[in-house]
Design a protein around this motif. Structure first.
Motif, mmCIF file in Angstrom:
data_model
loop_
_atom_site.group_PDB
_atom_site.id
_atom_site.type_symbol
_atom_site.label_atom_id
_atom_site.label_comp_id
_atom_site.label_asym_id
_atom_site.label_seq_id
_atom_site.Cartn_x
_atom_site.Cartn_y
_atom_site.Cartn_z
ATOM 1 N N GLY A 97 55.589 39.895 27.008
ATOM 2 C CA GLY A 97 57.350 39.584 28.138
ATOM 3 C C GLY A 97 57.869 41.004 27.584
ATOM 4 O O GLY A 97 58.503 42.007 28.591
ATOM 5 N N ARG A 98 57.927 41.013 26.226
ATOM 6 C CA ARG A 98 58.672 42.510 25.706
ATOM 7 C C ARG A 98 57.709 43.742 25.539
ATOM 8 O O ARG A 98 58.230 44.972 25.674
ATOM 9 C CB ARG A 98 58.615 42.394 24.289
ATOM 10 N N ASN A 99 56.800 43.986 26.593
ATOM 11 C CA ASN A 99 55.813 45.513 27.042
ATOM 12 C C ASN A 99 55.296 44.842 28.342
ATOM 13 O O ASN A 99 54.251 45.013 28.041
ATOM 14 C CB ASN A 99 54.814 45.266 25.532
ATOM 15 N N VAL A 100 56.442 44.884 28.479
ATOM 16 C CA VAL A 100 55.899 45.204 30.293
ATOM 17 C C VAL A 100 55.679 45.953 31.063
ATOM 18 O O VAL A 100 56.711 46.035 32.144
ATOM 19 C CB VAL A 100 56.328 43.552 31.377
ATOM 20 N N SER A 101 54.158 46.993 30.958
ATOM 21 C CA SER A 101 54.566 48.298 31.355
ATOM 22 C C SER A 101 53.375 48.268 33.199
ATOM 23 O O SER A 101 52.516 48.307 33.310
ATOM 24 C CB SER A 101 53.113 49.311 30.401
ATOM 25 N N TYR A 102 53.795 47.280 34.268
ATOM 26 C CA TYR A 102 52.877 47.248 35.402
ATOM 27 C C TYR A 102 53.377 48.011 36.094
ATOM 28 O O TYR A 102 53.921 48.826 36.605
ATOM 29 C CB TYR A 102 52.970 45.552 35.520
ATOM 30 N N SER A 103 51.785 48.471 36.566
ATOM 31 C CA SER A 103 51.642 49.162 38.401
ATOM 32 C C SER A 103 51.152 48.309 39.012
ATOM 33 O O SER A 103 49.816 48.025 38.837
ATOM 34 C CB SER A 103 51.764 50.576 37.727
ATOM 35 N N PHE A 104 51.094 49.160 40.242
ATOM 36 C CA PHE A 104 50.197 48.429 41.425
ATOM 37 C C PHE A 104 48.844 48.676 41.507
ATOM 38 O O PHE A 104 48.484 49.903 41.451
ATOM 39 C CB PHE A 104 50.697 48.340 42.678
ATOM 40 N N PRO A 105 47.587 48.543 41.413
ATOM 41 C CA PRO A 105 46.338 48.709 41.875
ATOM 42 C C PRO A 105 46.082 49.230 42.981
ATOM 43 O O PRO A 105 46.507 48.835 43.957
ATOM 44 C CB PRO A 105 45.406 47.264 41.227
ATOM 45 N N ASP A 106 44.922 50.176 42.595
ATOM 46 C CA ASP A 106 44.684 50.235 44.135
ATOM 47 C C ASP A 106 44.454 48.877 44.569
ATOM 48 O O ASP A 106 43.243 48.759 44.361
ATOM 49 C CB ASP A 106 43.579 51.537 43.933
ATOM 50 N N PRO A 107 44.260 49.050 46.369
ATOM 51 C CA PRO A 107 43.842 47.431 46.583
ATOM 52 C C PRO A 107 42.622 47.852 47.417
ATOM 53 O O PRO A 107 41.989 46.671 47.731
ATOM 54 C CB PRO A 107 44.809 47.434 47.623
ATOM 55 N N TYR A 108 42.044 49.114 47.091
ATOM 56 C CA TYR A 108 40.765 49.135 47.721
ATOM 57 C C TYR A 108 39.974 49.529 46.006
ATOM 58 O O TYR A 108 38.655 48.703 46.641
ATOM 59 C CB TYR A 108 40.380 50.524 48.304
ATOM 60 N N GLU A 109 40.340 49.176 45.177
ATOM 61 C CA GLU A 109 39.434 48.847 43.737
ATOM 62 C C GLU A 109 39.663 47.585 43.205
ATOM 63 O O GLU A 109 38.286 47.256 42.535
ATOM 64 C CB GLU A 109 40.311 49.542 42.620
ATOM 65 N N ILE A 110 40.355 46.441 43.445
ATOM 66 C CA ILE A 110 40.432 45.522 43.119
ATOM 67 C C ILE A 110 39.313 44.167 44.205
ATOM 68 O O ILE A 110 39.376 44.957 45.064
ATOM 69 C CB ILE A 110 41.465 44.392 43.165
ATOM 70 N N PRO A 111 38.084 43.501 43.500
ATOM 71 C CA PRO A 111 37.467 42.814 44.722
ATOM 72 C C PRO A 111 38.281 41.797 45.430
ATOM 73 O O PRO A 111 38.903 40.964 45.485
ATOM 74 C CB PRO A 111 36.505 42.264 43.180
ATOM 75 N N ILE A 112 37.750 41.701 46.286
ATOM 76 C CA ILE A 112 37.901 40.653 47.098
ATOM 77 C C ILE A 112 37.641 39.684 46.790
ATOM 78 O O ILE A 112 35.624 38.944 46.880
ATOM 79 C CB ILE A 112 38.090 40.957 49.049
ATOM 80 N N SER A 113 38.216 38.426 46.927
ATOM 81 C CA SER A 113 37.291 36.882 46.734
ATOM 82 C C SER A 113 37.171 36.208 47.733
ATOM 83 O O SER A 113 36.987 36.759 48.773
ATOM 84 C CB SER A 113 38.897 36.069 45.914
ATOM 85 N N PRO A 114 36.027 35.553 47.271
ATOM 86 C CA PRO A 114 35.258 35.420 48.751
ATOM 87 C C PRO A 114 35.693 34.246 49.301
ATOM 88 O O PRO A 114 36.539 33.339 48.313
ATOM 89 C CB PRO A 114 33.727 34.704 47.364
#
Length: 516
Positions: free
Chosen positions: A499-516
């Motif tokens: 919780g004290r170290n959330v460094s979130y950034s949106f990933p590339d939508p083309y790099e994340i696998p699509i679930s079957p």
């Protein structure tokens, strides 16, 4: 000796009744489950005859209006179902959100229809149908009055007034037809958390933990804020936050829709079955814009023979709805290809509207002051957020809720943040359209970060805890059992942040696998 008048005697008896019932918690009345099968289940006689002893069904009487004592005309009955082992290690309350059926979850567990709660069998698991739904004093709402609402966003003060009048007429018809009289005004989260507290006390637990999904997170956190000493741990999946401005929520919705469309494009670029693949990256967003522009110019009809004209707003809403829940990108691509060929029928085929989905409106309209928004404020929100719309779809769930609830006839207190200092695991998905990840990031600002972990699932769809054959349920259940926060980690499927170290950034939508 002076005689006591009948009026004075009745007054004294009523005063004694008030004193005896104010704050009194009614016991749970345990009932034969075989006579209280959830309406969403169809069981045969063999299944009913072999229900496990761990499945318990009950009812509890609670005040309709918690500002008055329970009794006479201020009383409703809530339905619950529980998994109850002989020697429970504790109690966990479960709420999946909205107007979803809840008690049926205990039945699905008992009948081995779901493994969602596998690993928690030695806990009391309490599932309550929230007031106004299913076995808990179902409201009498009408699809006909809902269908009288305008189909398009208002473009003027006059159109806004027309929408508000239709909304007011809808709610008034539901007020008039629901019982006990006045119940519609008392089905919001502030009452639901009081219901939770009544059940906790009736079960005899000092503390309970919560699993909240979607709108269930809103209820769980409000309970934790109201009854902090009664909460042990929280698992909050796909958070609906307290205190985020509706203007910001609308912008979050639009950005989430932009991301969802890019995920559909990513699917097409990776699938030979998608005809748009040959047009290259960006073909899906471009095709959506083309379809909407043609519809706006009345070049496209709803079916192949061109028999019906469809309002553009209906088409836009239908396209947006395809990204809700668990999006089927293959089906979306097929519908888009048909629309490009001039046939919108696939886009406009949708599951029929149900009473169960419409009844969610009274549950939520009482939580947010939607009915205080003016047309000028609505238009400002629309103009500010639509400037970020990269899809031409131009739809935000928060705008639709504002309009649906614009004629809500009861005063609603302004919502405020709910600071909570309880051990919690938050879960979110990168490309959740229904609960944008911005909502979870905002929610983190209200929690004691030293007691929190943030689990981000890399993928699509709404909620993560109940996904079969994925680690997210196990992460949450391990935390509930041990109280130990999951270790920071980064994998293809998820990232866990302390919780004290959330460094979130949106990933590339083309790099994340699509679930079957």
């Amino acid at each position: 000796m002076a005689k006591t008048s009948s009026r004075a005697l009745l007054s004294s008896l009523f005063t004694l009744f008030i004193r005896s019932t104010r704050g009194r918690v009614h016991p749970i009345q345990w009932v034969d489950c075989r006579a209280h099968v959830p309406s969403t289940l169809a069981l045969n006689s063999t299944e009913l005859a072999n229900l496990p002893e761990t499945l318990r069904c009950g009812q509890i009487s609670v005040p309709m209006d918690y500002s008055r004592p329970c009794g006479f005309e201020n009383n409703i009955t809530l339905g619950i179902a529980m998994h109850r082992p002989q020697k429970a290690k504790g109690a966990i309350f479960v709420n999946p959100g909205g107007s979803d059926p809840v008690a049926v979850l205990a039945w699905e567990m008992a009948l081995n229809l779901s493994d969602t709660f596998k690993g928690l069998e030695d806990y009391d698991l309490m599932m309550m149908d929230v007031r106004g739904t299913y076995s808990s004093n179902t409201l009498n709402v009408s699809l006909q009055t809902f269908n009288n609402l305008p189909l398009s966003y208002p473009q003027s003060q006059a159109e806004f007034n027309t929408y508000r009048q239709a909304s007011a007429a809808m709610f008034q018809s539901w007020v008039d037809s629901s019982s006990p009289p006045g119940i519609i005004a008392h089905v919001g989260t502030k009452e639901v958390v009081q219901d939770f507290e009544q059940i906790r006390e009736a079960l005899g637990y000092d503390k309970v933990s919560f699993i909240g999904l979607s709108y269930g997170t809103y209820r769980a956190q409000q309970y934790a804020a109201a009854f902090s000493s009664r909460v042990d741990k929280l698992v909050l999946d796909a958070v609906v936050p307290h205190g985020r401005a509706l203007h910001d929520k609308a912008l979050d919705d639009i950005k989430a829709l932009n991301r969802a469309v890019l995920r559909a494009d990513a699917f097409c670029q990776d699938s030979d079955s998608c005809q748009l693949k040959r047009l290259g990256k960006g073909s899906v967003p471009k095709a959506i814009k083309t379809v909407i522009e043609r519809a706006r110019d009345q070049e496209i009809q709803s079916v192949a023979d061109g028999s019906d004209e469809i309002p553009v707003s209906v088409l836009q809403s239908s396209i947006a709805s395809r990204f809700s829940g668990e999006p089927d990108f293959a089906a979306f691509a097929t519908s888009l290809e048909m629309a490009l060929a001039g046939n919108l029928s696939s886009f406009l085929e949708s599951a029929p509207l149900t009473i169960e989905s419409v009844v969610a409106l009274p549950l939520e309209c009482g939580d947010f002051a939607y009915n205080e928004f003016t047309y000028a404020e609505f238009k400002r929100s629309y103009d500010d957020a639509i400037a970020f719309d990269e899809t031409a779809i131009g739809q935000a769930a928060i705008w639709q809720l504002q309009l649906y609830c614009s004629g809500w006839p009861f005063q609603v207190n302004q919502e405020s943040p709910q600071p909570i200092a309880k051990p919690a695991v938050l879960m979110a998905a990168d490309f959740d359209f229904d609960a944008p990840i911005e909502w979870s990031l905002f929610d983190l600002t209200q929690l004691d970060l030293g007691l929190v972990s943030f689990v981000v699932r890399h993928g699509d769809g709404h909620t993560s805890f109940a996904i079969s054959n994925e680690p997210f349920g196990a992460i949450g259940k391990s935390f509930l059992r041990s109280g130990t926060q999951p270790r920071p980690a980064g994998t293809r499927l998820y990232t866990i942040f302390p919780g004290r170290n959330v460094s979130y950034s949106f990933p590339d939508p083309y790099e994340i696998p699509i679930s079957p």
